[in-house]
Design a protein around this motif. Structure first.
Motif, short mmCIF file in Angstrom:
data_model
loop_
_atom_site.label_atom_id
_atom_site.label_comp_id
_atom_site.label_asym_id
_atom_site.label_seq_id
_atom_site.Cartn_x
_atom_site.Cartn_y
_atom_site.Cartn_z
N ALA A 30 -5.88 -2.95 -13.35
CA ALA A 30 -5.29 -1.78 -12.70
C ALA A 30 -3.78 -1.85 -12.89
N ASP B 93 -14.10 -12.90 -10.91
CA ASP B 93 -13.95 -11.87 -9.88
C ASP B 93 -12.66 -11.10 -10.05
N GLY C 128 -12.53 -6.18 -14.06
CA GLY C 128 -12.22 -6.60 -12.71
C GLY C 128 -10.98 -5.89 -12.18
N PRO C 129 -10.59 -6.20 -10.97
CA PRO C 129 -9.46 -5.50 -10.35
C PRO C 129 -8.12 -5.77 -11.02
N ARG D 127 0.84 -1.21 0.00
CA ARG D 127 0.00 0.00 0.00
C ARG D 127 0.87 1.26 0.00
N SER E 276 -3.42 3.65 -11.04
CA SER E 276 -4.57 2.97 -10.43
C SER E 276 -4.08 1.82 -9.56
N PHE E 277 -4.78 1.58 -8.45
CA PHE E 277 -4.40 0.53 -7.50
C PHE E 277 -5.65 -0.24 -7.08
N LYS E 278 -5.57 -1.57 -7.10
CA LYS E 278 -6.66 -2.43 -6.66
C LYS E 278 -6.10 -3.52 -5.74
N ARG E 279 -6.93 -3.90 -4.76
CA ARG E 279 -6.55 -4.98 -3.85
C ARG E 279 -7.55 -6.12 -4.00
N ILE E 280 -7.02 -7.34 -4.09
CA ILE E 280 -7.85 -8.54 -4.18
C ILE E 280 -7.61 -9.38 -2.93
N GLN E 281 -8.63 -9.59 -2.14
CA GLN E 281 -8.53 -10.45 -0.96
C GLN E 281 -8.94 -11.86 -1.35
N VAL F 194 -1.53 -4.01 -8.57
CA VAL F 194 -2.52 -4.93 -8.03
C VAL F 194 -1.91 -5.69 -6.86
#
Length: 323
Positions: free
Chosen positions: A106, A83, A102-103, A60, A69-74, A109
């Motif tokens: 970005a 997803d 989807g994420p 982060r 752009s920033f995306k987080r995948i849990q 990631v």
């Protein structure tokens, strides 16, 4: 020798990035610099460590320094490939299907706890990591430039996890372990964490177009034939090592060369030296190796094997025509 010289402005930007991240991440400059190497080389990073040492915070913080752009995948066991990639959704107003990205689409990631999702979903990352595109509903979509994926996993808790296959591990340029901080560093960290939002103090210092420019310049860093021979000798040594069932692939050799170019560039040089290779060999090669069961029972590790090979593999010497 290459005519490339690293501009002072580029060096200043890279130093600013490290400075910004160190506002939150204490005492881990080596890890920050290796993340920067992976970014410059256009590779991806696997962060493997126990919970609570700052893996997610590290990513982060990096994302905050970059104006992308920033995306987080849990990751969870019920996560589906769609997803990650996105899917086509029916729009009642237009009576047409529209692709909802989807994420994965970005620039930066974070895939948190990658080994907690199923192999089917893990495989959705292979195309993205290798070919910089995703396929959804039969249509290929290019990923943005730059595309930088950072995944985390916990090496201790195996319940409810799915081990990453060799093909998946081979797509990561570097595998890094953060480790615990020194006591004095932990005290400093506690002081900084009195602020409820330490990440708010980080500001972007690297623009999207600047990253693309730096990555292109890294590819121009000169790699002498003797350095290429040294890389190949290290890779060949892993293939012949009695403790290893699987040695380093040619993709691993390419990855080590790309990482060494980025390390040289980060250090302000337009050419690779042996120390660039040595500094990154363990992080680039170890996670790609597979030990024999007997070696595992004996307590050996891929990291110690690569470190040992660095001590026994001589750097080739370039000879002139008269020699």
């Amino acid at each position: 020798m290459s005519n490339l010289s690293v501009p002072d402005s580029s060096q200043a930007i890279l130093e600013k990035l490290v400075f910004q991240m160190e506002k939150v991440i204490v005492g881990k400059r080596d890890i920050i610099e290796k993340l920067l190497v992976a970014l410059l080389a256009g590779g991806h990073v696997l962060l493997e460590d126990v919970p609570g040492v700052g893996k997610t915070m590290l990513v982060r913080a990096l994302a905050r320094t970059i104006d992308c752009s920033f995306k987080r995948i849990q990751c969870t066991p019920d996560l589906l490939p769609s997803d990650l990639t996105g899917a086509s959704i029916y729009n009642q107003r237009t009576s047409e299907f529209e692709f909802r990205p989807g994420p994965l689409l970005a620039s930066v990631v974070l895939v948190d706890e990658l080994n907690r999702t199923s192999p089917r979903t893990q495989s959705a990352l292979l195309e993205a990591m290798e070919e910089k595109r995703i396929t959804a509903d039969g249509t290929a979509y290019p990923l943005p430039e730059p595309f930088f994926l950072l995944a985390t996993q916990n090496p201790i808790d195996f319940e409810g996890t799915f081990p990453l296959p060799e093909a998946q591990l081979d797509r990561f340029l570097l595998k890094l372990t953060i480790g615990y901080p020194e006591p004095s560093q932990e005290v400093e960290m506690l002081g900084r964490m009195e602020d409820a939002q330490p990440l708010a103090h980080i500001r972007p210092v690297l623009l999207q177009e600047e990253i693309i420019r730096l990555q292109k310049e890294v590819r121009s860093v000169h790699v002498d034939d003797t350095m290429k021979q040294y890389i190949v000798q290290l890779a060949s040594a892993t293939r012949q090592h009695p403790d290893l069932a699987l040695g380093a692939s040619p993709r691993a050799s390419i990855a080590l060369m790309r990482a060494a170019q980025a390390e040289a560039y980060r250090s302000g040089r337009g050419y690779v030296i042996p120390d660039d290779i040595k500094n990154l060999a363990v992080s680039v090669l170890a996670h790609r190796l597979l030990l024999h069961g007997s070696a595992q029972l004996a307590g050996r590790s891929a990291e110690t094997i690569v470190a040992g090979l660095l001590g026994t593999t001589a750097v080739p010497v370039r000879r002139n025509a008269a020699g």
